[in-house]
Every structure is written in structure tokens, then in C-alpha cells.
Design a protein around this motif. Structure first.
Motif, PDB file in Angstrom:
ATOM      1  N   SER A  22       0.831  -1.209   0.000  1.00 50.83           N
ATOM      2  CA  SER A  22       0.000   0.000   0.000  1.00 50.83           C
ATOM      3  C   SER A  22       0.863   1.255   0.000  1.00 50.83           C
ATOM      4  O   SER A  22       0.526   2.235  -0.665  1.00 50.83           O
ATOM      5  CB  SER A  22      -0.949  -0.011   1.197  1.00 50.83           C
ATOM      6  N   ALA A  23       1.983   1.235   0.720  1.00 50.34           N
ATOM      7  CA  ALA A  23       2.900   2.378   0.670  1.00 50.34           C
ATOM      8  C   ALA A  23       3.490   2.535  -0.719  1.00 50.34           C
ATOM      9  O   ALA A  23       3.676   3.657  -1.208  1.00 50.34           O
ATOM     10  CB  ALA A  23       4.011   2.206   1.700  1.00 50.34           C
ATOM     11  N   LEU A  24       3.738   1.411  -1.368  1.00 56.22           N
ATOM     12  CA  LEU A  24       4.281   1.452  -2.723  1.00 56.22           C
ATOM     13  C   LEU A  24       3.275   2.055  -3.698  1.00 56.22           C
ATOM     14  O   LEU A  24       3.634   2.867  -4.547  1.00 56.22           O
ATOM     15  CB  LEU A  24       4.648   0.029  -3.148  1.00 56.22           C
ATOM     16  N   VAL A  25       2.021   1.686  -3.547  1.00 54.84           N
ATOM     17  CA  VAL A  25       0.981   2.192  -4.449  1.00 54.84           C
ATOM     18  C   VAL A  25       0.679   3.664  -4.166  1.00 54.84           C
ATOM     19  O   VAL A  25       0.544   4.473  -5.090  1.00 54.84           O
ATOM     20  CB  VAL A  25      -0.300   1.339  -4.318  1.00 54.84           C
ATOM     21  N   LEU A  26       0.588   4.025  -2.897  1.00 52.34           N
ATOM     22  CA  LEU A  26       0.196   5.390  -2.547  1.00 52.34           C
ATOM     23  C   LEU A  26       1.329   6.399  -2.669  1.00 52.34           C
ATOM     24  O   LEU A  26       1.084   7.571  -2.948  1.00 52.34           O
ATOM     25  CB  LEU A  26      -0.360   5.415  -1.120  1.00 52.34           C
ATOM     26  N   GLN A  27       2.553   5.975  -2.431  1.00 50.57           N
ATOM     27  CA  GLN A  27       3.680   6.909  -2.417  1.00 50.57           C
ATOM     28  C   GLN A  27       4.353   7.015  -3.779  1.00 50.57           C
ATOM     29  O   GLN A  27       4.283   8.029  -4.427  1.00 50.57           O
ATOM     30  CB  GLN A  27       4.704   6.471  -1.367  1.00 50.57           C
ATOM     31  N   SER A  28       5.039   5.943  -4.145  1.00 55.54           N
ATOM     32  CA  SER A  28       5.787   5.962  -5.387  1.00 55.54           C
ATOM     33  C   SER A  28       5.979   4.535  -5.871  1.00 55.54           C
ATOM     34  O   SER A  28       6.488   3.704  -5.126  1.00 55.54           O
ATOM     35  CB  SER A  28       7.149   6.624  -5.178  1.00 55.54           C
ATOM     36  N   TYR A  30       8.159   3.482  -7.794  1.00 55.84           N
ATOM     37  CA  TYR A  30       9.536   3.285  -8.234  1.00 55.84           C
ATOM     38  C   TYR A  30      10.490   2.908  -7.101  1.00 55.84           C
ATOM     39  O   TYR A  30      11.693   2.939  -7.292  1.00 55.84           O
ATOM     40  CB  TYR A  30      10.043   4.552  -8.933  1.00 55.84           C
ATOM     41  N   MET A  31       9.965   2.555  -5.948  1.00 51.94           N
ATOM     42  CA  MET A  31      10.810   2.150  -4.822  1.00 51.94           C
ATOM     43  C   MET A  31      11.016   0.634  -4.902  1.00 51.94           C
ATOM     44  O   MET A  31      10.236  -0.143  -4.347  1.00 51.94           O
ATOM     45  CB  MET A  31      10.179   2.564  -3.498  1.00 51.94           C
ATOM     46  N   VAL A  32      12.074   0.223  -5.574  1.00 54.22           N
ATOM     47  CA  VAL A  32      12.319  -1.192  -5.827  1.00 54.22           C
ATOM     48  C   VAL A  32      12.612  -1.939  -4.529  1.00 54.22           C
ATOM     49  O   VAL A  32      12.192  -3.084  -4.350  1.00 54.22           O
ATOM     50  CB  VAL A  32      13.481  -1.357  -6.835  1.00 54.22           C
ATOM     51  N   HIS A  33      13.312  -1.293  -3.600  1.00 54.90           N
ATOM     52  CA  HIS A  33      13.639  -1.962  -2.335  1.00 54.90           C
ATOM     53  C   HIS A  33      12.390  -2.299  -1.535  1.00 54.90           C
ATOM     54  O   HIS A  33      12.334  -3.332  -0.873  1.00 54.90           O
ATOM     55  CB  HIS A  33      14.606  -1.106  -1.516  1.00 54.90           C
ATOM     56  N   VAL A  34      11.376  -1.467  -1.607  1.00 57.56           N
ATOM     57  CA  VAL A  34      10.128  -1.754  -0.897  1.00 57.56           C
ATOM     58  C   VAL A  34       9.410  -2.928  -1.566  1.00 57.56           C
ATOM     59  O   VAL A  34       8.849  -3.792  -0.885  1.00 57.56           O
ATOM     60  CB  VAL A  34       9.229  -0.493  -0.852  1.00 57.56           C
ATOM     61  N   LEU A  35       9.458  -2.990  -2.885  1.00 57.90           N
ATOM     62  CA  LEU A  35       8.858  -4.109  -3.604  1.00 57.90           C
ATOM     63  C   LEU A  35       9.556  -5.423  -3.251  1.00 57.90           C
ATOM     64  O   LEU A  35       8.893  -6.438  -2.999  1.00 57.90           O
ATOM     65  CB  LEU A  35       8.926  -3.863  -5.111  1.00 57.90           C
ATOM     66  N   VAL A  36      10.871  -5.414  -3.185  1.00 61.34           N
ATOM     67  CA  VAL A  36      11.624  -6.619  -2.827  1.00 61.34           C
ATOM     68  C   VAL A  36      11.271  -7.064  -1.411  1.00 61.34           C
ATOM     69  O   VAL A  36      11.068  -8.255  -1.146  1.00 61.34           O
ATOM     70  CB  VAL A  36      13.141  -6.377  -2.982  1.00 61.34           C
ATOM     71  N   MET A  37      11.171  -6.110  -0.496  1.00 60.21           N
ATOM     72  CA  MET A  37      10.817  -6.462   0.882  1.00 60.21           C
ATOM     73  C   MET A  37       9.390  -6.995   0.978  1.00 60.21           C
ATOM     74  O   MET A  37       9.127  -7.919   1.741  1.00 60.21           O
ATOM     75  CB  MET A  37      11.021  -5.269   1.808  1.00 60.21           C
ATOM     76  N   ALA A  38       8.474  -6.440   0.208  1.00 61.45           N
ATOM     77  CA  ALA A  38       7.095  -6.938   0.223  1.00 61.45           C
ATOM     78  C   ALA A  38       7.031  -8.364  -0.315  1.00 61.45           C
ATOM     79  O   ALA A  38       6.326  -9.220   0.255  1.00 61.45           O
ATOM     80  CB  ALA A  38       6.190  -6.015  -0.599  1.00 61.45           C
ATOM     81  N   ILE A  39       7.780  -8.644  -1.370  1.00 55.88           N
ATOM     82  CA  ILE A  39       7.811 -10.005  -1.916  1.00 55.88           C
ATOM     83  C   ILE A  39       8.429 -10.966  -0.916  1.00 55.88           C
ATOM     84  O   ILE A  39       7.935 -12.083  -0.718  1.00 55.88           O
ATOM     85  CB  ILE A  39       8.574 -10.015  -3.261  1.00 55.88           C
TER      86      ILE A  39
END
Length: 120
Positions: A22-28, A30-39
Motif C-alpha cells: 500500500s505504501a508502494l501504491v500510494l507513495q511511489s 519506483y521504490m524497488v527496495h520496498v517491492l523486494v521487501m514486500a515479496i
């Protein structure tokens, strides 16, 4: 604690993964590190639910990334946002994420015999 604790940590990791997405969708987006951590949180959730043999290793990798990310993000929130309400919400969420990571790591270390190398 056993199976109930493992399932509780699975739900907690799923909640953190949802929060990161949700932070990735609402904020930006393009934050690849957040995507990796979510996965990785989603993978750890699955590993805890099924007691997979690779789960302690995934928790170790996730903890090494997540502790640094959350610690630095808390520092940035304090320095950059000051006393804004968003800073308090961000600090609370990241502190909960840190607690879940430490609890998951402790469980994976001290109860590693529950994670079998074979499948169910």
C-alpha cells in the motif's frame, strides 16, 4: 508456542507485506527496495504457514534488509518530517515492522527444528 506462534507470525508478515504494497501504491511505484521487501515478506508468510525448510534462510535475508531499511527510515522520518502526524504514523508502522522482523528471526533461530527440509 509451536504451530500457533508460527501461524501468528505468518499473519503478521502478511500484514507487513500488505502495508508495504500500500505504501508502494500510494507513495511511489519506483521504490524497488520496498517491492523486494514486500515479496520477501509474502514468501516468509508462506514459509511460516507451510513450515518450509528454506524459511529460516529467507527470514535471515529479510531481517538483514528490513532492519537496516526500517532503522534508516525511522531516522529520516524524525529528521525530515519533524513533528508532523505523518512522521508519527510512519515511525509507528516501521517500529511494528521492526518488532515483527525481530520476532520472526528469533522464532526461526530458536525453533528451526520445526522447519523440515521435506515438503508436507
Amino acid at each position: 508456542m509451536g504451530e500457533a506462534g508460527r501461524k501468528g507470525l505468518a499473519v503478521a508478515n502478511a500484514c507487513v507485506a500488505g502495508g508495504l504494497v500500500s505504501a508502494l501504491v500510494l507513495q511511489s511505484p519506483y521504490m524497488v527496495h520496498v517491492l523486494v521487501m514486500a515479496i520477501l515478506h509474502a514468501a516468509v508468510c508462506y514459509g511460516f504457514l507451510r513450515a518450509e525448510g528454506w524459511c529460516p534462510w529467507a527470514v535471515g535475508v529479510l531481517s538483514s534488509m528490513g532492519l537496516v531499511f526500517s532503522g534508516l527510515s525511522i531516522y529520516v522520518a524524525v529528521v525530515m518530517l519533524g513533528e508532523a502526524v505523518e512522521a508519527y504514523l510512519l515511525i509507528t508502522g516501521l517500529s511494528v515492522s521492526l518488532g515483527i522482523l525481530v520476532a520472526s528471526l528469533a522464532y526461526a533461530i530458536f525453533r528451526r527444528d520445526e522447519f523440515g527440509a521435506e515438503g508436507p
